[in-house]
Design a protein around this motif. Structure first.
Motif, PDB file in Angstrom:
ATOM      1  N   GLY A   1       9.846  25.831  44.772  1.00  0.00           N
ATOM      2  CA  GLY A   1      10.258  26.843  45.729  1.00  0.00           C
ATOM      3  C   GLY A   1       9.110  27.725  46.211  1.00  0.00           C
ATOM      4  N   HIS A   2       7.888  27.197  46.153  1.00  0.00           N
ATOM      5  CA  HIS A   2       6.731  28.005  46.544  1.00  0.00           C
ATOM      6  C   HIS A   2       6.279  27.748  47.974  1.00  0.00           C
ATOM      7  N   ILE A   3       6.962  26.791  48.633  1.00  0.00           N
ATOM      8  CA  ILE A   3       6.562  26.449  49.993  1.00  0.00           C
ATOM      9  C   ILE A   3       7.668  26.852  50.965  1.00  0.00           C
ATOM     10  N   ALA A   4       7.285  27.505  52.031  1.00  0.00           N
ATOM     11  CA  ALA A   4       8.265  27.875  53.051  1.00  0.00           C
ATOM     12  C   ALA A   4       7.733  27.480  54.410  1.00  0.00           C
ATOM     13  N   GLU A   5       8.644  27.075  55.296  1.00  0.00           N
ATOM     14  CA  GLU A   5       8.217  26.709  56.640  1.00  0.00           C
ATOM     15  C   GLU A   5       8.405  27.899  57.563  1.00  0.00           C
ATOM     16  N   LYS A   6       7.387  28.126  58.364  1.00  0.00           N
ATOM     17  CA  LYS A   6       7.381  29.308  59.207  1.00  0.00           C
ATOM     18  C   LYS A   6       6.501  28.973  60.409  1.00  0.00           C
ATOM     19  N   GLU A   7       7.015  29.157  61.598  1.00  0.00           N
ATOM     20  CA  GLU A   7       6.242  28.858  62.810  1.00  0.00           C
ATOM     21  C   GLU A   7       5.606  27.469  62.750  1.00  0.00           C
ATOM     22  N   GLU A   8       6.396  26.509  62.346  1.00  0.00           N
ATOM     23  CA  GLU A   8       6.006  25.100  62.301  1.00  0.00           C
ATOM     24  C   GLU A   8       5.018  24.722  61.214  1.00  0.00           C
ATOM     25  N   ALA A   9       4.480  25.716  60.510  1.00  0.00           N
ATOM     26  CA  ALA A   9       3.538  25.401  59.437  1.00  0.00           C
ATOM     27  C   ALA A   9       4.202  25.593  58.077  1.00  0.00           C
ATOM     28  N   ASN A  10       3.585  25.008  57.061  1.00  0.00           N
ATOM     29  CA  ASN A  10       4.063  25.193  55.691  1.00  0.00           C
ATOM     30  C   ASN A  10       3.181  26.206  54.968  1.00  0.00           C
ATOM     31  N   TRP A  11       3.817  27.195  54.395  1.00  0.00           N
ATOM     32  CA  TRP A  11       3.094  28.290  53.766  1.00  0.00           C
ATOM     33  C   TRP A  11       3.320  28.299  52.261  1.00  0.00           C
ATOM     34  N   PHE A  12       2.292  28.671  51.551  1.00  0.00           N
ATOM     35  CA  PHE A  12       2.451  28.961  50.135  1.00  0.00           C
ATOM     36  C   PHE A  12       2.877  30.428  50.048  1.00  0.00           C
TER      37      PHE A  12
ATOM     38  N   THR B   1       3.303  35.885  48.408  1.00  0.00           N
ATOM     39  CA  THR B   1       3.819  37.269  48.367  1.00  0.00           C
ATOM     40  C   THR B   1       4.915  37.399  47.314  1.00  0.00           C
ATOM     41  N   ALA B   2       5.656  36.314  47.104  1.00  0.00           N
ATOM     42  CA  ALA B   2       6.710  36.342  46.085  1.00  0.00           C
ATOM     43  C   ALA B   2       6.113  36.515  44.695  1.00  0.00           C
ATOM     44  N   LEU B   3       4.825  36.203  44.564  1.00  0.00           N
ATOM     45  CA  LEU B   3       4.162  36.305  43.270  1.00  0.00           C
ATOM     46  C   LEU B   3       3.206  37.506  43.216  1.00  0.00           C
ATOM     47  N   GLY B   4       3.392  38.409  44.171  1.00  0.00           N
ATOM     48  CA  GLY B   4       2.631  39.651  44.106  1.00  0.00           C
ATOM     49  C   GLY B   4       1.358  39.687  44.928  1.00  0.00           C
ATOM     50  N   GLU B   5       1.116  38.654  45.726  1.00  0.00           N
ATOM     51  CA  GLU B   5      -0.079  38.660  46.564  1.00  0.00           C
ATOM     52  C   GLU B   5       0.168  39.436  47.857  1.00  0.00           C
ATOM     53  N   ASP B   6      -0.911  39.763  48.539  1.00  0.00           N
ATOM     54  CA  ASP B   6      -0.808  40.530  49.772  1.00  0.00           C
ATOM     55  C   ASP B   6      -0.169  39.740  50.899  1.00  0.00           C
ATOM     56  N   LYS B   7      -0.477  38.456  50.935  1.00  0.00           N
ATOM     57  CA  LYS B   7       0.039  37.668  52.040  1.00  0.00           C
ATOM     58  C   LYS B   7       0.191  36.203  51.665  1.00  0.00           C
ATOM     59  N   ASP B   8       0.950  35.518  52.504  1.00  0.00           N
ATOM     60  CA  ASP B   8       1.122  34.094  52.307  1.00  0.00           C
ATOM     61  C   ASP B   8      -0.039  33.341  52.948  1.00  0.00           C
ATOM     62  N   ASN B   9      -0.193  32.078  52.573  1.00  0.00           N
ATOM     63  CA  ASN B   9      -1.270  31.289  53.149  1.00  0.00           C
ATOM     64  C   ASN B   9      -0.770  29.923  53.593  1.00  0.00           C
ATOM     65  N   VAL B  10      -1.322  29.504  54.710  1.00  0.00           N
ATOM     66  CA  VAL B  10      -0.922  28.210  55.249  1.00  0.00           C
ATOM     67  C   VAL B  10      -1.493  27.086  54.390  1.00  0.00           C
ATOM     68  N   VAL B  11      -0.642  26.136  54.078  1.00  0.00           N
ATOM     69  CA  VAL B  11      -1.074  24.975  53.313  1.00  0.00           C
ATOM     70  C   VAL B  11      -1.139  23.742  54.223  1.00  0.00           C
ATOM     71  N   VAL B  12      -0.075  23.571  55.014  1.00  0.00           N
ATOM     72  CA  VAL B  12      -0.071  22.478  55.983  1.00  0.00           C
ATOM     73  C   VAL B  12       0.118  23.063  57.376  1.00  0.00           C
ATOM     74  N   ARG B  13      -0.798  22.732  58.252  1.00  0.00           N
ATOM     75  CA  ARG B  13      -0.770  23.281  59.605  1.00  0.00           C
ATOM     76  C   ARG B  13       0.407  22.729  60.408  1.00  0.00           C
ATOM     77  N   GLY B  14       0.627  23.351  61.532  1.00  0.00           N
ATOM     78  CA  GLY B  14       1.680  22.918  62.436  1.00  0.00           C
ATOM     79  C   GLY B  14       1.539  21.463  62.840  1.00  0.00           C
ATOM     80  N   ASP B  15       0.299  20.977  62.933  1.00  0.00           N
ATOM     81  CA  ASP B  15       0.088  19.582  63.347  1.00  0.00           C
ATOM     82  C   ASP B  15       0.125  18.616  62.162  1.00  0.00           C
TER      83      ASP B  15
END
Length: 544
Positions: A272-283, A286-300
């Motif tokens: 449950g650590h990956i979420a899709e947002k604006e066509e990309a996959n994000w790690f 933030t759910a684990l206390g970080e400042d922001k999420d990070n893209v793992v797989v780009r929109g393409d």
RNA sequence: GCGCUUGUAGCUCAGUUGGAUAGAGCGCAGCCCUGCGGAGGCUGAGGCCGUGGGUUCGAGCCCCGCCAAGCGCGCCA
């Protein structure tokens, strides 16, 4: 001994039963305070409310006699000081000679496996001085960990795919075409350094113009691959110039060929650590206390370098089962540290097993004058240039002489000087001086193998022995804190103790028994000096 | 703006995880070659540990604020 004494005191009711703090024994700065000291009574005073001096006196009385200890003293406000017996100290000379190269090795790691990854520069250009610092730091740390009893693997991670490699390949293709006067533009975001022109010429000379016959989409990756291989080779050679080598050269691309990437992404997805947002996959860090999420797989659909790094660390910990993983990164990557640790945690690996050492920026100077290290093309000072100017030994020593997290000035003028201002020569000179003494003794046919070390009783001799015995402590400290800079300070202290001894004590003299004893001493000192220099990856010259 | 790192002698930097009189190298002022390598040894001057609070027997070190420098904060790596 201290623990025993404390327990005894507690049993006899002289000391309240509290849990003992960690027993720390340290070397006092002031030699009048003995060879070792403990502030345990001071620490116990807090917990028990008993006067520390009383505790100290009580404990000191309970410590039994030992062969190594000459004197136990109590000093206000509540220290217990130990002084070593001088004949025991002298006997250490024989122990050191017996241990030889192995003296200083300890079993801190107990054979656990540690991987140390460093340099790992994109093979899109030559190494500059900042990379050199990380390289020397890493290789020395690896030496320290080996001496500390770890099984160490040194690794270079090759970023052989992704955006920057594409840009590199297109830049090289453009330069290649320009070799035969084809009028093409360099990509605007390309690599404009002169080395790219040289690289293109080299390929043209070796391969001819046969790539011109291919379409651009075919030629670019093939030329890129050739260029990449050449860059990696050059990086490897540059590193060898400063005595840095690796056990493994690990390809980023292999993570995709071997399915590590697929595996780790699905693992994160299931967690449950990956979420899709604006066509990309994000790690979703933030759910684990970080400042922001990070893209793992780009929109393409293409993976980011972060995705590679996740797969890479999965590979280190899970596939290859390292107990500890140490990464040495440049200061420009420190923002990456906490999310890397977070993702390692999300993979079910204790984040403490990943340690990241950040190597700070290097500023070059020539005496007073600052040398500009601009990222702009052509203007960079390469590691090779510095090594060729000052030599590998000086280069290593200077990079090691500052703690990794402090920015440092590298004074090329000083490093190059063969004069007393330069600490490199001071240390190496001590080694060469001893070598010279031993040569003289040999020429005179002196055999010191049966020298009687109990004749070593004067202060300069004992001070030198005390200094030599610090080596295992330095190894422990450096391996524990991952701070190899302590070695450079130790090396200078050791050299100072030797030079001072040398001034006060004639080694080869008319007193044959004392001569043999002192020859043993200086031979042991030579061993320690050489070991220290070798840990730093430097040479221990017999002559200078 | 937020995060990480740094601030200690004229300069470059250590400071053993909270302990005793804060150290080293260089530079500066001196001294030491009738002997194994003087690329050496010895002595001295030089400090508000960025700054203001706090924690406690004790702080260069730990906590909070402020000042200054560097780095980072991209579907670059």
């Amino acid at each position: 001994m201290l623990t025993q004494a404390a327990h005894q005191a507690q049993k006899s009711g002289n000391l309240p039963a509290v849990t003992l703090p960690e027993v720390v024994v340290e070397r006092p700065q002031n030699p009048e305070h003995g060879d070792y000291a403990s502030s345990l009574p001071l620490k116990l005073a807090r917990a028990t409310g008993v006067n520390p001096l009383t505790i100290a006196e009580g404990m000191a009385g309970l410590i039994g006699a030992a062969t190594e200890i000459d004197n136990i003293a109590v000093a206000p406000p509540g220290f217990i000081n130990f002084t070593l017996k001088s004949d025991w100290l002298a006997s250490q000379v024989d122990s050191i000679r017996q241990a030889g190269d192995a003296y200083g090795n300890i079993d801190l790691g107990q054979g656990s496996r540690v991987q140390i990854e460093f340099v790992s520069v994109n093979p899109t250009g030559p190494l500059h001085v900042g990379h050199g610092r990380g390289a020397i730091l890493g290789s020395t740390l690896a030496n320290m960990l080996v001496a500390g009893g770890y099984r160490v693997e040194r690794e270079y991670y090759i970023n052989d795919m992704g955006n920057q490699i594409d840009v590199f390949s297109r830049s090289l293709y453009a330069r290649y075409q320009q070799c035969v006067n084809i009028d093409v533009e360099m990509p605007s975001d390309g690599y404009f350094g002169d080395y790219m022109v040289d690289l293109a010429k080299e390929i043209m000379a070796e391969e001819g113009d046969r790539f011109l016959a291919l379409s651009e989409s075919e030629a670019v990756p093939r030329i890129g691959q050739l260029g990449l291989d050449k860059m990696v080779k050059q990086i490897k050679e540059d590193l060898e110039l400063v005595g840095v080598s690796f056990d493994v050269w690990f390809s980023e691309r292999s993570l995709y060929d071997n399915g590590q990437y697929e595996k780790v992404i699905s693992l994160l997805r299931r967690g449950g650590h990956i979420a899709e947002k604006e066509e990309a996959n994000w790690f979703v860090s933030t759910a684990l206390g970080e400042d922001k999420d990070n893209v793992v797989v780009r929109g393409d659909g293409s993976p980011t370098y972060f995705a590679s790094d996740i797969a890479y660390h999965y590979n280190k910990f899970i596939e290859r089962k390292f107990d500890r993983v140490i990464n040495i990164w440049g200061a420009d990557h420190q923002g990456h540290v906490s999310r890397m640790k977070t993702v390692v945690g999300a993979l079910g690996i204790a984040p403490e097993r990943l340690e990241v050492v950040i190597s700070q920026l290097v500023t070059l100077r020539r005496g007073e004058e600052l040398v500009r290290v601009s990222k702009r093309s052509g203007d960079i000072i390469t590691l090779r240039e510095v090594v060729e100017e000052v030599g590998a030994d000086a280069c290593r020593f200077f990079f090691l002489s500052r703690s990794a997290d402090a920015q440092m000035d590298f004074d090329l003028e000083l490093a190059r000087k063969e004069s007393p201002e330069n600490p490199v020569y001071y240390v190496q000179y001590a080694h060469a001086r001893i070598a010279s003494i031993l040569r003289l003794a040999q020429e005179r046919g002196i055999d010191w193998g049966d020298g009687d070390v109990s004749l070593l009783t004067t202060e300069p001799e004992l001070a030198l022995i005390r200094q030599m015995m610090r080596l295992p402590e330095i190894v422990e400290l450096s391996a524990q804190t991952l701070e190899p800079h302590h070695l450079t300070y130790y090396a200078q202290d050791l050299a100072t103790s030797f030079h001072s001894f040398y001034k006060q004590c004639r080694v080869v003299s008319k007193d044959e028994a004392l001569t043999r004893a002192r020859l043993k001493l200086v031979e042991a000192a030579k061993l320690i000096l050489a070991k220290t220099l070798h840990l730093m990856g430097m040479t221990a010259p017999e002559k200078m």
